[in-house]
Design an enzyme around this catalytic site. Structure first.
Site, PDB file in Angstrom:
ATOM      1  N   LYS A   1       3.782   8.829   9.013  1.00 27.60           N
ATOM      2  CA  LYS A   1       3.494   8.218  10.319  1.00 27.60           C
ATOM      3  C   LYS A   1       4.399   8.756  11.441  1.00 27.60           C
ATOM      4  O   LYS A   1       4.156   9.862  11.898  1.00 27.60           O
ATOM      5  CB  LYS A   1       3.503   6.693  10.185  1.00 27.60           C
TER       6      LYS A   1
ATOM      7  N   TYR B   1       0.858  -1.186   0.000  1.00 26.96           N
ATOM      8  CA  TYR B   1       0.000   0.000   0.000  1.00 26.96           C
ATOM      9  C   TYR B   1       0.892   1.232   0.000  1.00 26.96           C
ATOM     10  O   TYR B   1       1.827   1.321   0.793  1.00 26.96           O
ATOM     11  CB  TYR B   1      -0.888  -0.007   1.244  1.00 26.96           C
TER      12      TYR B   1
ATOM     13  N   ASP C   1       9.282   2.837   0.083  1.00 24.76           N
ATOM     14  CA  ASP C   1       8.201   3.491   0.809  1.00 24.76           C
ATOM     15  C   ASP C   1       8.338   3.101   2.277  1.00 24.76           C
ATOM     16  O   ASP C   1       7.934   2.014   2.689  1.00 24.76           O
ATOM     17  CB  ASP C   1       6.846   3.068   0.236  1.00 24.76           C
TER      18      ASP C   1
HETATM   19  C1  PLP Z   1       0.224   4.485   5.756  1.00 24.91           C
HETATM   20  C2  PLP Z   1       1.016   4.286   4.545  1.00 24.91           C
HETATM   21  C3  PLP Z   1       0.917   5.156   3.439  1.00 24.91           C
HETATM   22  C4  PLP Z   1      -0.085   6.272   3.382  1.00 24.91           C
HETATM   23  O1  PLP Z   1       0.136   7.243   4.335  1.00 24.91           O
HETATM   24  P1  PLP Z   1      -1.100   8.230   4.727  1.00 24.91           P
HETATM   25  O2  PLP Z   1      -0.479   9.160   5.718  1.00 24.91           O
HETATM   26  O3  PLP Z   1      -2.175   7.339   5.260  1.00 24.91           O
HETATM   27  O4  PLP Z   1      -1.508   8.923   3.484  1.00 24.91           O
HETATM   28  C5  PLP Z   1       1.786   4.968   2.386  1.00 24.91           C
HETATM   29  N1  PLP Z   1       2.670   3.967   2.388  1.00 24.91           N
HETATM   30  C6  PLP Z   1       2.776   3.092   3.406  1.00 24.91           C
HETATM   31  C7  PLP Z   1       3.817   2.025   3.368  1.00 24.91           C
HETATM   32  C8  PLP Z   1       1.946   3.215   4.512  1.00 24.91           C
HETATM   33  O5  PLP Z   1       2.030   2.323   5.507  1.00 24.91           O
END
Ligand code: PLP
Length: 435
Positions: free
Chosen positions: A268, A145, A240
């Site tokens: 995060k 994701y 990511d």
């Molecule tokens: C949570 C997450 C996102 C998205 O971040 P948001 O602050 O919810 O937009 C993107 N990549 C990874 C790996 C994530 O865990």
């Protein structure tokens, strides 16, 4: 049964005014059934709901609260910053401070741009990769994701799997065609895609440890293989690390594996609980971003002083206390060991994946190494387990495909409580299976 009358009333009302009653899909408990719990406050390892119940928290706001809730280091920094106005729309000192911290902590980052969420970070990183390489296509992995922007909602993880919509209506066909999917851990699949799309791939984007189809740790050789292919083919490698950054080590998964991406996306933990994201990498690539370079990206509230105050306080604390990563790992190992013992006693053999302070319990006996393996988990059983844990006062993520996060506030006593809850929950759901 614990009392959740007020949560029920609020959810009833919420459904009239908010789509599904929530502002982010997984919160609605659709995958597990029942009424979402409305939280009123949180402190240290605990969440407190509207009805006065308390829960040991294993979500930690989906990652950010690595020091537990309302840690004084962060609350004091925010309280101090608030007096000086909420936003300036100009450069300010804290932006320089956080950039200095990020570049000191994350091995591959030389320059960084602050944004407002993980989604914005990955969306902007892909635009930069395309602008820099002059190519359009990207490779991502099934079950990973990368936020909710169009290019990534193709076989995506997290809320997208939980809701059973691997891709979303509203994503244009043209956008979807430029996103190529490989299965996680499968280097050969990546090689084949690249061979078929010679000189058309701008970037490979990956969660270097996946947390959005549950916790999956790839072999180091796989990540190293991606690094090598990217170098050979002139493709940018994007880690990511929105979830893993500052979580698995001060410098994230790239520090742990010793493999450096060209670009990194963060979120995060970086905001200490405030809405913050960032993307960064090599100077020569980052200098392609406006106003240094031609790739446009902007934000009215980017680098917001309150958010930067929270982020700086969080990152500085982590930077100055590297020993907490060992502590977090030990706590997590302790929880996982106790779960294994519970399962032996109950003659169960479900799969637990873990690394650092991230773990997942999959309701399948198979090894879980990619999205297809994760999909084999028994979601009905998971839903029962989730509610049994809530009854025991442990707040587990309301989806089989989310990871659990351990905070520094979880003491060995809390770990024992979590393990005891796990035993009772597993025993309870199996009794109900047998009759
Ligand atoms: C949570 C997450 C996102 C998205 O971040 P948001 O602050 O919810 O937009 C993107 N990549 C990874 C790996 C994530 O865990």
């Amino acid at each position: 049964m614990h009392n959740i009358v007020k949560s029920r009333q609020l959810f009833e009302k919420a459904q009239h005014y908010l789509p599904g009653g929530v502002n982010s899909p997984v919160r609605a408990f659709k995958a597990v059934g029942g009424t979402p719990i409305f939280i009123k406050a949180a402190k240290g390892p605990y969440l407190y709901d509207e009805d006065g119940n308390s829960y040991l928290d294993l979500i930690n706001a989906w990652g950010p609260m690595i020091l537990g809730h309302a840690h004084e280091v962060v609350t004091e920094a925010v309280a101090k910053a608030i007096k000086d106005s909420f936003s300036f729309g100009t450069p300010h000192r804290k932006e320089v401070e956080i950039a200095t911290l990020i570049t000191a902590m994350v091995p591959s980052i030389e320059k960084v741009r602050m944004v407002n969420a993980g989604t914005e970070a990955t969306m902007s990183a892909i635009r930069l990769a395309r602008g820099y390489t002059g190519k359009d296509k990207i490779i991502k992995f099934e079950g990973c994701y990368h936020g909710h922007s169009d290019a990534f909602l193709i076989e995506a993880g997290s809320g997208a799997i939980t809701m059973g919509v691997p891709s979303s209506p509203g994503v244009p066909g043209g956008t979807a065609r430029d996103t190529l999917n490989a299965s996680y851990g499968n280097l050969q699949a990546v090689e084949e895609i690249i061979a078929k799309n010679k000189d058309q791939i701008a970037a490979i984007i990956i969660e270097p440890v996946s947390g959005n189809m549950g916790c999956i740790v790839p072999p180091r050789a796989f990540l190293q293989g991606l690094r090598t292919i990217c170098d050979q083919e002139g493709i940018l490698l994007i880690f990511d690390e929105v979830m893993t950054g500052f979580r698995l080590a001060r410098g994230g998964a790239q520090e742990l594996f010793g493999i450096l991406p060209d670009l990194t996306t963060l979120g995060k933990i970086i905001g200490g609980g405030m809405p913050v994201g960032a993307y960064g990498g090599k100077k020569e690539i980052m200098d392609f971003v406006s106003p240094a370079g031609p790739v446009f990206q902007a934000g009215t509230l980017s680098g917001n002083p309150i958010a930067m105050a929270a982020g700086c306080a969080m990152l500085r604390y982590l930077y100055e206390h590297p020993a907490i990563y060992r502590l977090l790992e030990d706590t997590t190992q302790n929880i996982v060991n106790q779960f294994q013992i519970n399962m032996e006693q109950l003659e169960l053999n479900y799969t637990i994946n873990h690394i650092g302070s991230m773990f997942s319990l999959f309701f399948t006996e198979n090894e879980v190494k990619d999205f297809k393996d994760a999909q084999k988990a028994d979601k009905v059983l998971f839903g029962k387990y989730f509610h049994a844990m809530l009854q025991q006062g442990v707040y587990w993520a309301p989806s089989q495909f989310e990871v659990l996060f351990v905070s520094t506030e979880i003491t060995p006593q809390h770990a024992d409580q979590i393990a005891e809850a796990n035993y009772k929950a597993l025993a309870a759901i199996h009794e109900c299976l047998e009759d």
